[in-house]
Each structure stands twice: as C-alpha cells, then as structure tokens.
Design a protein around this motif. Structure first.
Motif, short mmCIF file in Angstrom:
data_model
loop_
_atom_site.label_atom_id
_atom_site.label_comp_id
_atom_site.label_asym_id
_atom_site.label_seq_id
_atom_site.Cartn_x
_atom_site.Cartn_y
_atom_site.Cartn_z
N ILE A 210 -28.45 -39.08 -18.75
CA ILE A 210 -27.67 -39.96 -19.65
C ILE A 210 -26.74 -40.77 -18.96
CG2 ILE A 210 -25.79 -40.03 -21.48
CD1 ILE A 210 -27.16 -37.54 -22.56
N ILE A 211 -26.18 -40.31 -17.85
CA ILE A 211 -25.33 -41.33 -17.03
C ILE A 211 -25.92 -42.12 -16.18
CG2 ILE A 211 -23.74 -41.23 -14.81
CD1 ILE A 211 -22.95 -38.44 -16.01
N LEU A 212 -27.10 -41.84 -15.73
CA LEU A 212 -28.22 -42.74 -15.03
C LEU A 212 -28.50 -44.05 -16.09
CD1 LEU A 212 -29.81 -43.83 -12.63
CD2 LEU A 212 -31.37 -42.04 -13.33
N ILE A 213 -29.04 -43.53 -17.29
CA ILE A 213 -29.49 -44.43 -18.47
C ILE A 213 -28.13 -45.50 -18.75
CG2 ILE A 213 -30.05 -44.85 -20.69
CD1 ILE A 213 -31.57 -42.16 -20.39
N ILE A 214 -26.98 -45.13 -18.76
CA ILE A 214 -26.14 -45.92 -19.07
C ILE A 214 -25.79 -46.71 -17.87
CG2 ILE A 214 -23.41 -46.11 -19.39
CD1 ILE A 214 -23.74 -43.25 -20.80
N ALA A 215 -25.86 -46.26 -16.66
CA ALA A 215 -25.48 -47.27 -15.43
C ALA A 215 -26.35 -48.12 -15.28
CB ALA A 215 -25.29 -46.18 -14.32
N VAL A 216 -27.74 -48.05 -15.66
CA VAL A 216 -28.79 -48.87 -15.68
C VAL A 216 -28.52 -49.99 -16.85
CG1 VAL A 216 -31.18 -49.40 -15.67
CG2 VAL A 216 -30.25 -47.39 -14.29
N GLY A 217 -28.18 -49.35 -17.87
CA GLY A 217 -28.07 -50.23 -19.04
C GLY A 217 -26.85 -51.34 -18.90
N ILE A 218 -25.76 -50.87 -18.40
CA ILE A 218 -24.74 -51.72 -17.97
C ILE A 218 -25.05 -52.78 -16.88
CG2 ILE A 218 -22.34 -51.88 -16.90
CD1 ILE A 218 -21.96 -48.93 -18.16
N ASP A 219 -25.73 -52.29 -15.84
CA ASP A 219 -26.56 -53.09 -14.85
C ASP A 219 -27.11 -54.29 -15.65
OD1 ASP A 219 -26.86 -54.16 -11.97
OD2 ASP A 219 -28.91 -53.35 -12.79
N GLN A 220 -28.29 -54.20 -16.31
CA GLN A 220 -28.72 -55.11 -16.84
C GLN A 220 -28.29 -55.91 -17.82
OE1 GLN A 220 -32.34 -55.17 -16.38
NE2 GLN A 220 -31.76 -53.76 -14.61
N LEU A 221 -27.10 -55.50 -18.45
CA LEU A 221 -26.24 -56.32 -19.22
C LEU A 221 -25.47 -57.16 -18.46
CD1 LEU A 221 -24.90 -53.93 -21.89
CD2 LEU A 221 -26.62 -55.49 -22.42
N ILE A 222 -25.12 -56.88 -17.46
CA ILE A 222 -24.37 -57.59 -16.49
C ILE A 222 -25.36 -58.74 -15.88
CG2 ILE A 222 -23.20 -57.86 -14.17
CD1 ILE A 222 -22.12 -55.05 -14.91
N GLN A 223 -26.58 -58.53 -15.38
CA GLN A 223 -27.51 -59.39 -15.03
C GLN A 223 -28.00 -60.22 -15.85
OE1 GLN A 223 -28.30 -59.44 -11.66
NE2 GLN A 223 -26.92 -57.75 -11.62
#
Length: 308
Positions: A292-305
């Motif tokens: 779940i932490i990995l999914i959240i981290a990648v999701g935040i990264d995608q939003l930032i991009q």
C-alpha cells in the motif's frame, strides 16, 4: 520540489517518532530500539543509494535483492567449502556482483532489452545460483569475516557506519562531481543529453555496475553480520528499496532525487517496520502495508508529474 519532499518526509518521520514515544514510552524511544532500527535499515539504505542513482537516470533494477543474497553466499561458499582467505572471498563476491551489474547494463543498453524484463529475469537467475551454492545455508565463517559485520563502534554495529559512509560519499559525488551530475541530464531528457555529448549508454551501463557493487557490499555485510549466508536473504528488498527511493524524492520519470532522500526513505520504511513489530501486526499484514505504501508513493509521484 525535491527539498519539499525531503522536508515533508523528515517531518513525517519526526512525527511518527514523537507519537510512538508517547504510545510506547518504555519500548520505542530507547537507545537499544533505535540502534536496532538503524542496523535493520543499513542494508536497505546501501542498496537504495544505488537505486537512487538508477532512478535519477530513468531506470531501475529488480535484481538487487538477489545480488545481495548471491554476494553473501558466494563469499561463504568459497570460505566454507574451499577454505579461501576471507579477503579473497570478499573480493570474489564483489567481483561477481559487479559482473551481474555489468551484464544487466550491457543487455539493456547495447542489446535493447527492457530494464524491467532484464532485471526481473536476472533476479530469478541469480537467486537460483545462490540456492545452488548455499543449499539450506552456509555457516561457520572465519572470525575475521564475522568481525566485519558484528563489531560495534560507539554502540552501533559496523553496517550502520558503512551505511553512513556510503551516503556521505555519494552525496558528495552527486553534488560536486560532473560525472554524477550527468545522470540528472540523462533522466530529464535522454535525447538532449546524447546530443550534448554525454555518452548515455556508457553512463547507464556504469550505473548498473555501481548498483551491482553496492548490492554486493550489502550482501557481504549482511552475511557477515548474521554469521550465515542464505539464498533467501534480500527477498522483497527490491520493493522496499524502490519504495524508499520514491518516498525520498525520486521519480519513475527520472531526472530528480537526492542521496539523502534515499536514506530518509529507507529510514521511514525502517521505522514503519519497527512500529508494526511493536504493535504486533501480523507478518502477512506487514507485506500488505508495504504494498500500500508503494502504491501511494507511486501515485503521489504520478500526480506531481502531471502537475509539472
């Protein structure tokens, strides 16, 4: 943007520590507990430094956990079965790790194999080699070899000091050495970097070699610290490291990240793991929470991009 991520992560770590200190005053805020946290995250951090280098250049490596296992197993195999001097065994283990990194880099940059497919395949190959060499595991190493990972300096076991040294060295290199600064250009715009005269393929190949070496160092330290070499060592490490690096400011798109971010990301993961143990969360749930932490981290990264 990177500074914001590092500040936010630092604040989150501090808040977690404060909350846990109130909830578990006799267990969490102790010298022994923090020493154990630092020891546990030392191996992940050493590998995370290499993963940060790769992700800055726009790629990643899924075989690092297997290289950690293979390095320790190869050193142990040579010492236990062939009575090889511990220094020669370490040199052979690090050379083998370098070779694996070189093969990954060569096949990705020269042949054109997709990095995820290549390193995923290498993960299986190297794990299999480690299993062939170690069987159920190898123990009874020379005292000198175990001393490398078990000696304490100022109350902290040596892997922690190796971790600090590697973080400081690579932080300096990325800040002051032009060679390492080029990885940011490669990750930001590979075509533009090539047109500006940067040898992109060679640089990426060298990055995989560096990652292989760091994973090899981590493997030697882990087997030395445990006094045993197991083919299962480093299982799941690649996911923890990638999560730590993304939390620390790296992006799947490449071109951004700092070495201190890799350390903070690994520290966050180490503290979360310690909290789950203190709160007696089932090992099954620990894997779920990591995902779940990995999914959240990648999701935040995608939003930032997307915002960019």
């Amino acid at each position: 943007m990177i500074k914001d991520r590092i500040v936010t992560l630092s604040a989150t770590i501090l808040l977690l520590c404060i909350v846990m200190s109130f909830l578990y005053p006799s267990q969490f805020p102790t010298v022994e507990n923090f020493s154990q946290i630092m020891l546990n995250l030392s191996i992940d951090t050493i590998v995370a430094v290499g993963m940060m280098l790769l992700m800055i250049s726009g790629v990643f490596d899924l075989s690092v956990g297997s290289i950690v296992a293979f390095s320790g197993v190869l050193a142990g195999y040579l010492m236990y079965y062939h009575d090889v001097n511990f220094l020669v065994a370490i040199a052979a283990a690090l050379s083998g790790s370098l070779l694996i990194g070189f093969i990954n880099g060569f096949l990705i940059t020269k042949i054109g194999i997709n990095p995820m497919i290549q390193t995923l395949a290498m993960m299986g190959v190297v794990r299999g080699l480690a299993l062939m060499l170690s069987g159920a595991g190898i123990q009874n190493f020379p005292y000198e070899y175990n001393y490398i990972g078990q000696v304490k300096i100022l109350g902290l076991q040596s892997p922690v000091w190796y971790m600090f040294a590697i973080v400081l060295i690579f932080s300096y290199l990325f800040k002051n050495i032009a060679f390492f600064r080029r990885y940011y250009f490669i990750g930001s715009n590979e075509k533009a970097a090539h047109l500006s005269g940067i040898e992109v393929e060679k640089m990426k190949l060298r990055a995989f070699v560096i990652v292989g070496l760091l994973a090899g160092i981590a493997g030697v330290l882990l087997s030395s610290r445990l006094g045993a070499a197991l083919s299962t060592s480093g299982k799941g490490l690649e996911l923890r490291v990638i999560t730590a690096v993304i939390l620390g400011g790296a992006s799947l798109a490449g071109g951004q990240g700092k070495i201190v971010g890799a350390f903070l990301g690994a520290a966050f993961m180490g503290i979360v793991g310690n909290i789950l143990i203190l709160t007696r969360v089932s090992g099954y749930w620990q894997e779920i929470i990591l995902g779940i932490i990995l999914i959240i981290a990648v999701g935040i990264d995608q939003l930032i991009q997307k915002k960019k």
